[in-house]
Scaffold this active site. Structure first.
Site, short mmCIF file in Angstrom:
data_model
loop_
_atom_site.label_atom_id
_atom_site.label_comp_id
_atom_site.label_asym_id
_atom_site.label_seq_id
_atom_site.Cartn_x
_atom_site.Cartn_y
_atom_site.Cartn_z
N ASP A 96 -8.50 4.96 2.37
CA ASP A 96 -7.29 4.22 2.71
C ASP A 96 -6.85 4.62 4.12
O ASP A 96 -6.69 5.82 4.40
CB ASP A 96 -6.21 4.63 1.69
CG ASP A 96 -5.26 3.53 1.35
OD1 ASP A 96 -4.82 2.84 2.28
OD2 ASP A 96 -4.94 3.39 0.16
N ASP A 196 -3.89 -0.17 4.98
CA ASP A 196 -2.53 -0.29 4.45
C ASP A 196 -1.67 -1.21 5.32
O ASP A 196 -1.70 -1.09 6.56
CB ASP A 196 -1.92 1.14 4.45
CG ASP A 196 -0.61 1.22 3.71
OD1 ASP A 196 -0.59 0.92 2.51
OD2 ASP A 196 0.40 1.60 4.35
N GLU A 246 -4.49 -4.83 3.30
CA GLU A 246 -3.33 -5.10 2.45
C GLU A 246 -2.35 -5.91 3.28
O GLU A 246 -1.86 -5.44 4.29
CB GLU A 246 -2.68 -3.79 1.99
CG GLU A 246 -1.63 -4.05 0.95
CD GLU A 246 -0.55 -2.99 0.88
OE1 GLU A 246 0.08 -2.86 -0.16
OE2 GLU A 246 -0.31 -2.28 1.88
N HIS A 320 -1.34 0.86 -7.32
CA HIS A 320 -0.41 1.97 -7.47
C HIS A 320 1.03 1.58 -7.12
O HIS A 320 1.92 2.43 -7.19
CB HIS A 320 -0.88 3.12 -6.58
CG HIS A 320 -0.88 2.73 -5.13
ND1 HIS A 320 -1.78 1.80 -4.62
CD2 HIS A 320 -0.08 3.08 -4.10
CE1 HIS A 320 -1.54 1.61 -3.35
NE2 HIS A 320 -0.51 2.37 -3.00
N ASP A 321 1.26 0.35 -6.71
CA ASP A 321 2.61 -0.11 -6.39
C ASP A 321 3.15 -1.09 -7.42
O ASP A 321 4.30 -1.51 -7.34
CB ASP A 321 2.63 -0.85 -5.03
CG ASP A 321 2.26 0.04 -3.86
OD1 ASP A 321 2.51 1.26 -3.92
OD2 ASP A 321 1.71 -0.49 -2.87
O1 TEU Z 1 2.49 -0.83 0.31
C1 TEU Z 1 3.03 -1.86 1.01
C2 TEU Z 1 4.18 -2.55 0.42
O2 TEU Z 1 4.97 -3.15 1.12
C3 TEU Z 1 4.37 -2.53 -1.02
O3 TEU Z 1 3.48 -2.84 -1.91
C4 TEU Z 1 5.55 -1.80 -1.38
O4 TEU Z 1 5.25 -0.80 -2.28
C5 TEU Z 1 6.48 -2.80 -1.99
O5 TEU Z 1 6.71 -3.83 -1.07
C6 TEU Z 1 7.79 -2.20 -2.25
O6 TEU Z 1 8.54 -3.08 -3.02
C7 TEU Z 1 1.69 0.07 0.96
C8 TEU Z 1 1.21 1.13 0.00
O7 TEU Z 1 0.39 0.53 -0.97
C9 TEU Z 1 2.39 1.83 -0.57
O8 TEU Z 1 2.06 2.74 -1.58
C10 TEU Z 1 3.09 2.51 0.57
O9 TEU Z 1 4.29 3.08 0.12
C11 TEU Z 1 3.41 1.55 1.71
O10 TEU Z 1 2.34 0.70 2.04
C12 TEU Z 1 3.76 2.31 2.96
O11 TEU Z 1 2.63 2.94 3.46
#
Ligand code: TEU
Length: 549
Positions: A96, A196, A246, A320-321
């Protein structure tokens, strides 16, 4: 060129995957222990979320050194061993790359704070006074996207946590530094990268208030994004590796460019539109029943749009989100098994590259935390405060978190029914879901009819059938709100996938849908014959193949 349609990616959140030393945190030796499991499942790539040194304010997405391993996760030798042991099993490692921002603990940011102009140019600083925010933009984790540094008389931009400072991609030195990170890991034998929030890296030339929103329309798929991606890919030679971006709040027209091979940017994209169909007015923190018609519309729009213009989708429900998909669109009770299988088939048989997030293959559910003390995620903790400020009661705020928190997917992987669920011999950093006695890998490996074995079949089917890995796609029954139906075709072969998205019996299928086809996969045991009126049972999926195809 990689045959993207034949590959399966398994996502590992190392902190919650397997703890080898009893400290309650998952680690790299823990991942190595489980490589045979991943090989047995049929995965081709393992994507590890960040394991670099980090203050862990955002569980590693706040990176303080891109080319090292956080001692909490192990050592560089462990990473080398993981890559080598994976290769032995035909598995490739994907890392990542968090390139939109660094941790404020990163050396670059510390030098910027110490007054080094050169490093201030690595970030997005704006001169000003402490009472005047440069713009009204909001952080994705709640609150303003700017933080003031009194000693410098400057604000810095952070689209995420205050300890995640946005990098200035306009500065060619920043771009060179990041290319070196890729070169470093590529040299170690890493075979893929997940970038990311990479569609947020190109900020506008001038910064102005957003009178219509939180600022995202100014920097999402920003002005130089395609140039930056072409440069990053071209200069590091990662074109022949597997890359996925992403894409936050992105647009189809941009995702086509990001992933069309002729553009030489990335292999494929994650987008999230289909995971917002239960957000009321687009607000994650406002609950609503999922809008299934909208879900169907979005799948059709993205699948057909990408197909037409030769883009490529990453197929996924979970990461994971995201809360667990069975808890969200499936059923946690009577139809748990059927719904988990249906949701798996629904995504896996579309056009694109499927991703499986740890635990999805055994139907893991949200943990239903009852107290704020059980949560760990910075976004959840911030929004708990925001929801209370907005006038919600504690009970209401906790209900919202139980449905929407990112911690729903971060509970320990349920390997067995033993204490610590086979994840740890110590105390886990976050509580496990209480159902690990019933829902775990050990039980499901032993049970022929389990979700785990169904996922293995889905994976095998993609590898065996060119119609799944290479075929065209089209949708039908689009006026039916309950059934998601699509057809795949390739060189005279044809497969039809019918998914009842609801917990009720759904529409009768027209004879033309099934006549002349045979069932090759389903999620109900019995031997119903496809004759007369065929009704789909609750959460039923039927995969039919045209006879003689
Ligand atoms: O996530 C990006 C992101 O905007 C989301 O999925 C976020 O968790 C969601 O919008 C919140 O409601 C990525 C990563 O996957 C995440 O774990 C990180 O926290 C984020 O970027 C920042 O690096």
């Amino acid at each position: 060129m990689i045959d993207l349609g034949e590959k399966i990616v398994y996502q590992i959140y190392p902190k919650s995957f397997r703890d080898s030393n009893g400290d309650g945190l998952g680690d790299l030796p823990g991942v190595i222990e489980k490589l045979d499991y991943l090989q047995g499942l049929g995965a081709d790539y393992l994507w590890l979320t960040p394991v670099y040194p980090s203050p862990q304010n955002d569980n590693g997405y706040d990176v303080s050194d891109y080319c090292a391993i956080d001692p909490r996760f192990g050592t560089m030798e462990d990473m080398d061993r993981l890559i080598a042991e994976s290769e032995k099993r035909g598995l490739k490692v994907m890392l990542d790359m968090v390139f939109n921002h660094t941790s404020t603990a990163h050396e670059w940011f510390r030098k910027a704070l110490a007054g080094e102009k050169e490093y201030q140019d690595y970030y997005i600083f704006r001169d000003g006074t402490g009472d005047q925010l440069p713009t009204n933009w909001q952080s994705k984790f709640g609150g303003p996207a700017w933080e003031y540094v009194p000693a410098l008389g400057k604000w810095y931009l952070h689209l995420f946590d205050v300890t995640q400072a946005d990098l200035n991609w306009e500065n060619p030195r920043v771009r060179e530094e990041l290319k070196n990170v890729i070169r470093f890991w590529k040299g170690k034998g890493v075979k893929g990268f997940r970038f990311d929030v990479v569609n947020l890296i190109s900020k506008p030339e001038t910064f102005t208030d957003d009178l219509m929103g939180d600022g995202r329309r100014f920097y999402t798929d920003g002005p130089h994004i395609h140039e930056y991606l072409k440069e990053l890919t071209g200069d590091t030679g990662i074109e022949e590796l597997m890359t996925v971006g992403e894409m936050s709040s992105t647009h189809l027209k941009d995702c086509i460019r990001y992933s069309n091979p002729e553009e030489r940017e990335l292999s494929m994209c994650f987008h999230f539109h289909h995971l917002k169909v239960d957000y009321r007015d687009g607000d994650k923190w406002s609950l609503m029943e999922p809008d299934r018609m909208e879900l169907k519309r979005l799948f059709e729009e993205w699948q057909m749009g990408m197909q037409k213009a030769h883009g490529w989708n990453a197929l996924f429900w979970c990461n994971h989100d995201q809360p667990r998909i069975v808890s969200r669109l499936g059923d946690e009770g009577k139809y748990w098994k059927q719904s988990a299988k249906m949701l798996g088939a629904c995504i896996h048989l579309m056009q694109g590259t499927p991703y499986i997030y740890q635990g999805e293959e055994i139907g893991m559910m949200n943990p239903h935390f009852q107290e704020i003390g059980q949560y760990r995620d910075v976004e959840s903790l911030n929004y708990y405060g925001i929801l209370l400020e907005q006038g919600k009661t504690e009970k209401e705020a906790l209900e919202i978190l139980a449905a929407r928190s990112r911690d729903n997917s971060r509970t320990p992987m349920q390997w067995s029914g033993e204490d610590g669920c086979g994840f740890t011999e110590g105390t886990p950093w976050i509580e496990a879901a209480r159902n690990y006695g019933e829902i775990n890998v050990r039980t499901q490996m032993a049970e022929e009819d389990s979700i785990y074995h169904f996922y293995r079949k889905l994976i095998a089917m993609r590898k065996e059938k060119a119609v799944i890995s290479k075929g065209s796609i089209e949708f039908f029954m689009q006026e039916n709100p309950d059934v998601l139906a699509y057809r795949r075709r390739y060189q005279g072969e044809e497969v039809v996938v019918l998914n009842n998205l609801t917990g009720k019996e759904a529409a009768v299928l027209a004879e033309s849908v099934w006549c002349g086809y045979e069932k090759i996969l389903g999620n109900y045991e019995d031997s119903r014959t496809m004759e007369g009126a065929v009704r789909l049972r609750p959460f039923e999926v039927l995969v039919l193949e045209k006879r003689g195809s």
